[in-house]
Design an enzyme around this catalytic site. Structure first.
Site, PDB file in Angstrom:
ATOM      1  N   HIS A 268     -99.224  -0.836  13.880  1.00  0.00           N
ATOM      2  CA  HIS A 268     -99.661   0.411  13.259  1.00  0.00           C
ATOM      3  C   HIS A 268     -98.557   0.935  12.348  1.00  0.00           C
ATOM      4  O   HIS A 268     -97.401   1.019  12.760  1.00  0.00           O
ATOM      5  CB  HIS A 268     -99.990   1.462  14.321  1.00  0.00           C
ATOM      6  CG  HIS A 268    -101.115   1.061  15.211  1.00  0.00           C
ATOM      7  ND1 HIS A 268    -100.980   0.089  16.178  1.00  0.00           N
ATOM      8  CD2 HIS A 268    -102.404   1.483  15.276  1.00  0.00           C
ATOM      9  CE1 HIS A 268    -102.144  -0.070  16.798  1.00  0.00           C
ATOM     10  NE2 HIS A 268    -103.015   0.762  16.267  1.00  0.00           N
TER      11      HIS A 268
ATOM     12  N   LYS B 126    -104.880  -6.719  15.580  1.00  0.00           N
ATOM     13  CA  LYS B 126    -105.305  -5.422  15.049  1.00  0.00           C
ATOM     14  C   LYS B 126    -104.207  -4.802  14.185  1.00  0.00           C
ATOM     15  O   LYS B 126    -103.044  -4.761  14.593  1.00  0.00           O
ATOM     16  CB  LYS B 126    -105.628  -4.460  16.196  1.00  0.00           C
ATOM     17  CG  LYS B 126    -106.021  -3.059  15.721  1.00  0.00           C
ATOM     18  CD  LYS B 126    -105.969  -2.051  16.851  1.00  0.00           C
ATOM     19  CE  LYS B 126    -106.243  -0.649  16.316  1.00  0.00           C
ATOM     20  NZ  LYS B 126    -105.917   0.388  17.315  1.00  0.00           N
TER      21      LYS B 126
END
EC number: 4.2.1.10
Length: 229
Positions: free
Chosen positions: A121, A146
């Protein structure tokens, strides 16, 4: 039938809040994400058996999002690994591991690759080395990879969509990507084009900037994807 799986986070700040959670509110979700980083380590350990019992009919993703990657908990490498190892005893369907922030913990958990959502992230930008990061993460052989990044302009969102599409075509359908903020909302509903296989939607309070509600996400994806399945 939708292609994109909808993940809905649950963010609890106190032990007593779990009793107030209604499982029926999450029936439209494909996966329930327990965002445990709003609790202390001791409270996570105490809540875990109750949480997994309550959502025993649901697929569960456990996430401990650290401050470094936009979350709410700051823990040592040792404590981070300890929490994940304890949660694995409850056999979650998936467990999030922050690859670049907690590489040593991932190395210790490699035997659980089939459960791991390897994540990265960046709340500041879409890094120029995003493709190389994705390839490096893909090579670890986890269930999913992700990435969530912060676009500064429209072309950043389009770049992410293209990168995700390229990665999916080259390496297979196990990438999850999103551009955060209002600017990035398109990335949350375009998996049928890019190959991003999960999207995250909020029940009430969003867990990330730009997140769309569960109700709206279901309606949009049903409209976009049902004829494609």
């Amino acid at each position: 039938m939708r292609r994109t799986k909808i993940v809905v986070p649950i963010m609890l700040t106190e032990l007593t809040e779990l009793e107030k959670v209604s499982v029926s509110d999450y029936l439209s979700a494909d996966i329930v994400e327990w965002r445990a980083d709003f609790l202390s380590a001791d409270d996570i350990f105490e809540m875990a058996p109750k949480f997994f019992e309550k959502f025993k009919e649901s697929k569960i993703l456990f996430t401990l999002r650290t401050v470094r990657e936009g979350g709410n908990i700051q823990v040592s490498e040792k404590k981070y690994l300890q929490i994940l190892q304890e949660i694995l005893k409850f056999e979650p369907d998936y467990i999030d591991v922050e690859y670049f922030s907690h590489g040593p913990s991932f190395a210790a958990l490699k035997n659980y690759r089939e459960k791991i959502v390897l994540s990265y992230h960046n709340f500041d930008e879409v890094p120029t080395d995003l493709t190389s990061r994705l390839i490096k993460m893909h090579e670890e052989g986890t269930a999913f990879v992700k990435v969530a990044v912060m676009p500064e302009r429209e072309c950043d969102v389009l770049d992410l969509l293209q990168i995700t599409r390229d990665m999916t075509l080259e390496y297979g359908n196990h990438f999850i990507s999103m551009a955060m903020g209002d600017l990035g909302r398109l990335s949350r509903i375009s998996g049928y084009l890019t190959g991003s296989c999960w999207t995250f939607a909020g029940l009430e309070n969003s867990s990330a900037p730009g997140q769309i509600s569960l109700k709206e996400t279901v309606e949009i994806l049903d409209l976009l994807e049902n004829e494609l399945a």
